[in-house]
Scaffold this motif. Structure first.
Motif, mmCIF file in Angstrom:
data_model
loop_
_atom_site.group_PDB
_atom_site.id
_atom_site.type_symbol
_atom_site.label_atom_id
_atom_site.label_comp_id
_atom_site.label_asym_id
_atom_site.label_seq_id
_atom_site.Cartn_x
_atom_site.Cartn_y
_atom_site.Cartn_z
ATOM 1 N N VAL A 35 0.877 -1.159 0.000
ATOM 2 C CA VAL A 35 0.000 0.000 0.000
ATOM 3 C C VAL A 35 0.923 1.220 0.000
ATOM 4 O O VAL A 35 1.951 1.222 0.688
ATOM 5 C CB VAL A 35 -0.963 0.000 1.220
ATOM 6 N N ALA A 36 0.589 2.221 -0.804
ATOM 7 C CA ALA A 36 1.459 3.395 -0.923
ATOM 8 C C ALA A 36 0.631 4.670 -0.888
ATOM 9 O O ALA A 36 -0.525 4.688 -1.320
ATOM 10 C CB ALA A 36 2.261 3.324 -2.219
ATOM 11 N N ILE A 37 1.235 5.718 -0.389
ATOM 12 C CA ILE A 37 0.628 7.046 -0.331
ATOM 13 C C ILE A 37 1.424 7.949 -1.269
ATOM 14 O O ILE A 37 2.654 8.005 -1.182
ATOM 15 C CB ILE A 37 0.665 7.630 1.100
ATOM 16 N N PHE A 38 0.708 8.636 -2.132
ATOM 17 C CA PHE A 38 1.354 9.515 -3.107
ATOM 18 C C PHE A 38 0.942 10.956 -2.865
ATOM 19 O O PHE A 38 -0.207 11.245 -2.542
ATOM 20 C CB PHE A 38 0.957 9.120 -4.534
ATOM 21 N N GLU A 39 1.900 11.843 -3.030
ATOM 22 C CA GLU A 39 1.638 13.276 -3.064
ATOM 23 C C GLU A 39 1.926 13.698 -4.495
ATOM 24 O O GLU A 39 3.087 13.695 -4.910
ATOM 25 C CB GLU A 39 2.545 13.993 -2.065
ATOM 26 N N CYS A 43 5.757 9.035 -4.457
ATOM 27 C CA CYS A 43 5.447 8.140 -3.344
ATOM 28 C C CYS A 43 6.123 8.692 -2.088
ATOM 29 O O CYS A 43 7.335 8.873 -2.062
ATOM 30 C CB CYS A 43 5.934 6.728 -3.645
ATOM 31 N N VAL A 44 5.327 8.972 -1.053
ATOM 32 C CA VAL A 44 5.867 9.530 0.185
ATOM 33 C C VAL A 44 5.784 8.549 1.351
ATOM 34 O O VAL A 44 6.364 8.791 2.409
ATOM 35 C CB VAL A 44 5.176 10.865 0.540
ATOM 36 N N LYS A 75 3.412 13.933 9.322
ATOM 37 C CA LYS A 75 2.340 14.563 8.555
ATOM 38 C C LYS A 75 1.082 13.682 8.501
ATOM 39 O O LYS A 75 0.171 13.952 7.741
ATOM 40 C CB LYS A 75 2.798 14.852 7.120
ATOM 41 N N GLY A 76 1.078 12.575 9.265
ATOM 42 C CA GLY A 76 -0.084 11.693 9.286
ATOM 43 C C GLY A 76 -0.081 10.592 8.236
ATOM 44 O O GLY A 76 -1.035 9.830 8.120
ATOM 45 N N ILE A 77 1.003 10.484 7.468
ATOM 46 C CA ILE A 77 1.070 9.488 6.393
ATOM 47 C C ILE A 77 1.111 8.072 6.969
ATOM 48 O O ILE A 77 0.414 7.173 6.493
ATOM 49 C CB ILE A 77 2.271 9.776 5.476
ATOM 50 N N GLY A 78 1.894 7.868 8.009
ATOM 51 C CA GLY A 78 1.953 6.550 8.645
ATOM 52 C C GLY A 78 0.601 6.137 9.190
ATOM 53 O O GLY A 78 0.195 4.980 9.071
ATOM 54 N N LYS A 79 -0.125 7.075 9.770
ATOM 55 C CA LYS A 79 -1.457 6.772 10.305
ATOM 56 C C LYS A 79 -2.425 6.406 9.193
ATOM 57 O O LYS A 79 -3.248 5.501 9.359
ATOM 58 C CB LYS A 79 -1.997 7.943 11.114
#
Length: 134
Positions: A35-39, A43-44, A75-79
């Motif tokens: 699972v990945a979070i992108f800005e 990928c951040v 910045k809340g990305i881990g959460k």
């Protein structure tokens, strides 16, 4: 997954593209996903996860290679990632979520405690080939 090697290198600086590709070829057929979070296009944050079943707990999800880029921490990305995994675990009927954190990674320990994780036991390791480690 290969496209996110630069994020993986924050945790594993010696990881090469060839080694990453080889490992993923072994891991993906055994329920490994990411699972990945992108800005925008970047990928951040990323985490691998596995699903499996064990006698002591039944079905579970294991977080693996949890990384947030250094300039995007706090910045809340881990959460966002742990909330996603929690929802996924409940959706597929898992009894728990497990993970390993290096014993010296105190920032990770603090983060996981804050997300409701706690130690249940020890993960013992016997290293057979130091040069083979990433």
């Amino acid at each position: 997954m290969l496209a996110q090697i630069q994020v993986m290198k924050h945790l594993y600086p010696k990881l090469t593209l060839a080694k990453y590709q080889l490992y993923l070829q072994d891991m993906v057929p055994h329920n490994y996903k990411q699972v990945a979070i992108f800005e925008k296009e970047v990928c951040v944050g990323i985490s691998g996860y596995w699903t499996g079943t064990k006698l002591w707990c039944g079905k579970y999800i294991e977080l693996d290679n949890f990384i947030v880029s250094p300039d995007h921490r706090s910045k809340g990305i881990g959460k966002i990632i742990t909330d996603y995994i929690n929802d996924k675990a409940e959706e597929i009927g898992c009894t728990n979520i497990v993970l390993d954190a290096f014993t010296t990674n105190f920032a990770a320990h603090r983060f996981y405690y804050n997300q409701g994780y706690g130690p249940k036991g020890f993960h013992f390791v016997k290293i057979l080939n130091e040069e083979g480690l990433t």
